[in-house]
Design a protein around this motif. Structure first.
Motif, PDB file in Angstrom:
ATOM      1  N   ALA A 102    -122.428   2.853 -27.845  1.00 49.37           N
ATOM      2  CA  ALA A 102    -122.740   3.230 -26.567  1.00 49.37           C
ATOM      3  C   ALA A 102    -123.532   2.259 -25.646  1.00 49.37           C
ATOM      4  CB  ALA A 102    -123.167   4.616 -26.859  1.00 49.37           C
ATOM      5  N   ALA A 103    -124.742   1.565 -26.354  1.00 51.28           N
ATOM      6  CA  ALA A 103    -125.141   0.856 -25.239  1.00 51.28           C
ATOM      7  C   ALA A 103    -124.422  -0.439 -24.468  1.00 51.28           C
ATOM      8  CB  ALA A 103    -126.494   0.230 -26.100  1.00 51.28           C
ATOM      9  N   VAL A 104    -123.550  -1.408 -25.377  1.00 53.89           N
ATOM     10  CA  VAL A 104    -123.547  -2.176 -25.289  1.00 53.89           C
ATOM     11  C   VAL A 104    -122.398  -2.071 -24.120  1.00 53.89           C
ATOM     12  CG1 VAL A 104    -121.767  -4.181 -25.882  1.00 53.89           C
ATOM     13  CG2 VAL A 104    -123.049  -3.766 -27.400  1.00 53.89           C
ATOM     14  N   MET A 105    -121.432  -0.734 -24.581  1.00 58.40           N
ATOM     15  CA  MET A 105    -120.419  -0.486 -23.495  1.00 58.40           C
ATOM     16  C   MET A 105    -121.090   0.266 -21.784  1.00 58.40           C
ATOM     17  SD  MET A 105    -117.718  -0.480 -25.265  1.00 58.40           S
ATOM     18  CE  MET A 105    -116.548   0.170 -23.660  1.00 58.40           C
ATOM     19  N   ILE A 163    -113.677  -0.295 -17.572  1.00 60.25           N
ATOM     20  CA  ILE A 163    -114.617   0.764 -19.095  1.00 60.25           C
ATOM     21  C   ILE A 163    -114.814   1.910 -17.595  1.00 60.25           C
ATOM     22  CG2 ILE A 163    -116.512   0.697 -19.548  1.00 60.25           C
ATOM     23  CD1 ILE A 163    -116.544  -2.135 -20.706  1.00 60.25           C
ATOM     24  N   ASN A 164    -114.401   2.478 -17.495  1.00 60.19           N
ATOM     25  CA  ASN A 164    -113.797   3.358 -16.035  1.00 60.19           C
ATOM     26  C   ASN A 164    -114.897   4.210 -16.624  1.00 60.19           C
ATOM     27  OD1 ASN A 164    -113.376   5.628 -14.294  1.00 60.19           O
ATOM     28  ND2 ASN A 164    -112.455   3.949 -12.946  1.00 60.19           N
ATOM     29  N   HIS A 165    -115.214   4.461 -17.403  1.00 63.02           N
ATOM     30  CA  HIS A 165    -116.661   6.113 -18.001  1.00 63.02           C
ATOM     31  C   HIS A 165    -117.030   5.761 -18.965  1.00 63.02           C
ATOM     32  CE1 HIS A 165    -112.480   8.220 -16.775  1.00 63.02           C
ATOM     33  NE2 HIS A 165    -112.961   9.018 -16.479  1.00 63.02           N
ATOM     34  N   GLY A 166    -117.781   4.275 -18.711  1.00 59.82           N
ATOM     35  CA  GLY A 166    -118.773   3.779 -19.247  1.00 59.82           C
ATOM     36  C   GLY A 166    -120.054   5.231 -19.265  1.00 59.82           C
ATOM     37  N   TYR A 167    -120.210   5.802 -18.060  1.00 59.12           N
ATOM     38  CA  TYR A 167    -120.934   6.091 -17.742  1.00 59.12           C
ATOM     39  C   TYR A 167    -121.950   7.185 -18.353  1.00 59.12           C
ATOM     40  CZ  TYR A 167    -117.642   8.912 -15.961  1.00 59.12           C
ATOM     41  OH  TYR A 167    -116.762   9.420 -15.185  1.00 59.12           O
ATOM     42  N   LEU A 168    -120.016   7.854 -19.393  1.00 55.84           N
ATOM     43  CA  LEU A 168    -120.560   8.654 -20.320  1.00 55.84           C
ATOM     44  C   LEU A 168    -121.603   8.453 -21.367  1.00 55.84           C
ATOM     45  CD1 LEU A 168    -117.329  10.256 -20.094  1.00 55.84           C
ATOM     46  CD2 LEU A 168    -119.118  11.296 -19.316  1.00 55.84           C
ATOM     47  N   ALA A 169    -121.643   7.286 -21.034  1.00 56.86           N
ATOM     48  CA  ALA A 169    -122.828   7.016 -22.595  1.00 56.86           C
ATOM     49  C   ALA A 169    -124.350   7.049 -22.720  1.00 56.86           C
ATOM     50  CB  ALA A 169    -123.203   5.521 -22.806  1.00 56.86           C
ATOM     51  N   VAL A 170    -124.716   7.798 -21.554  1.00 63.53           N
ATOM     52  CA  VAL A 170    -126.087   8.151 -21.385  1.00 63.53           C
ATOM     53  C   VAL A 170    -125.753   9.711 -21.849  1.00 63.53           C
ATOM     54  CG1 VAL A 170    -127.553   9.978 -19.845  1.00 63.53           C
ATOM     55  CG2 VAL A 170    -126.765   7.008 -19.089  1.00 63.53           C
ATOM     56  N   ASP A 171    -124.580  10.632 -21.187  1.00 63.98           N
ATOM     57  CA  ASP A 171    -124.766  11.972 -22.520  1.00 63.98           C
ATOM     58  C   ASP A 171    -124.467  11.732 -23.424  1.00 63.98           C
ATOM     59  OD1 ASP A 171    -124.040  12.957 -19.670  1.00 63.98           O
ATOM     60  OD2 ASP A 171    -123.156  11.477 -19.765  1.00 63.98           O
ATOM     61  N   PHE A 172    -123.465  10.606 -24.484  1.00 64.69           N
ATOM     62  CA  PHE A 172    -123.657  10.838 -25.900  1.00 64.69           C
ATOM     63  C   PHE A 172    -125.115  10.855 -26.163  1.00 64.69           C
ATOM     64  CE2 PHE A 172    -123.260   7.229 -29.451  1.00 64.69           C
ATOM     65  CZ  PHE A 172    -122.823   8.478 -30.524  1.00 64.69           C
ATOM     66  N   PHE A 173    -125.973  10.199 -25.557  1.00 64.30           N
ATOM     67  CA  PHE A 173    -127.467   9.352 -26.277  1.00 64.30           C
ATOM     68  C   PHE A 173    -128.037  11.029 -25.604  1.00 64.30           C
ATOM     69  CE2 PHE A 173    -127.157   4.878 -24.313  1.00 64.30           C
ATOM     70  CZ  PHE A 173    -126.610   4.279 -25.023  1.00 64.30           C
TER      71      PHE A 173
END
Length: 290
Positions: free
Chosen positions: A26-29, A49-59
């Motif tokens: 997720a961090a790489v994405m 990588i349109n929804h890469g910002y969702l990685a924060v919510d995964f964290f």
């Protein structure tokens, strides 16, 4: 110092190595998401990588799961001070390193993307760096990049700011709540997340001290963190083969899905964002913990 480290790491529980790996994926994405922003010309619907910002919510889901797993059963022999010490040792070094790297590369970032950089005195930049070491957010009046960020030298540090808040809330009261209370809070927080997402068209935001940005940040934090706690408390992981591969593919698909709906139907993308956070990310954490 050695005694402090020993206190922080002694009797540590075994790690979920797959979850550690998924955090890396997720961090790489999210890094690629930000790098590729410059090619979208300000139109988020065209972002690669349109929804890469969702990685924060995964964290945030990961954090809730890991915190509850690591500390829920330790409070009979662990004080608030010791908990704070453990979390500072685990989280704060990356904050300091990030601020130093941000300061070292600050003047190489000048351009249209960060219009204020060329006019910032070195003394001002260093002051922002030292404030950043504490993770205390700076007000918009102290912005030095043009994006009114909490942490202009390390933009992504806003998510760590909210993670610290989640840790404080966990230590003070969330850990004491029954599962029933947490389920009720998660239900309400999920409703707020859906409302915000379909209203805005996405859940991007949280990096500034402006009231609207703070509202977005807290809304993004509440459901994922509590959902992670509940996963740790209620779900017994199964033995799933190739869990890392399955979860990595799921994350890649989630992050790379193009903008959902057009500009006239932004609510569709907002609904996608919220359902990914509410349903898919907890599923991925469950699979990754198996």
């Amino acid at each position: 110092m050695n005694q402090v480290l020993e206190t922080a790491y002694k009797d540590s529980k075994s790690h979920y190595h797959i979850l550690d790996g998924l955090r890396g994926v997720a961090a790489v994405m999210v890094v690629l998401f930000h790098i590729l922003e410059i090619f979208s010309n300000g139109d988020h619907s065209k972002q690669l990588i349109n929804h890469g910002y969702l990685a924060v919510d995964f964290f945030f889901v990961l954090s809730g799961f890991v915190i509850a797993y690591a500390y829920d059963d330790r409070w009979s022999k662990m004080s608030l001070k010791e908990f704070a010490k453990r979390r500072l040792i685990r989280l704060h070094p990356m904050i300091i390193i990030g601020m130093i790297v941000g300061a070292a590369t600050f003047y190489f970032q000048g351009g249209n993307l960060y219009p204020m950089i060329d006019d910032v005195p070195v003394v001002t930049m260093l002051l922002i760096m030292f404030i950043g070491f504490t993770l205390i957010p700076v007000p918009p009046s102290m912005d030095i990049r043009g994006w009114v960020e909490m942490h202009p030298l390390n933009g992504p540090a806003w998510s760590l700011f909210f993670e610290y808040i989640a840790n404080i809330c966990y230590a003070l009261f969330l850990r004491k709540f029954s599962n029933t209370v947490l389920i009720v809070i998660a239900f309400l927080a999920g409703g707020l997340l859906i409302h915000m997402a379909v209203t805005h068209g996405d859940i991007i935001g949280g990096w500034s001290l402006y009231p609207e940005q703070l509202r977005i940040g807290f809304t993004r934090l509440a459901y994922p963190f509590i959902a992670g706690m509940l996963l740790s408390r209620l779900i017994k992981p199964a033995n799933i083969r190739q869990a890392f591969l399955i979860c990595s593919i799921l994350l890649l698909v989630v992050f790379c899905i193009p903008w959902v709906g057009g500009h006239d139907a932004k609510w569709m993308n907002g609904l996608y964002d919220s359902l990914i956070v509410i349903l898919v990310f907890p599923l991925i954490v469950y699979l990754g913990a198996s």
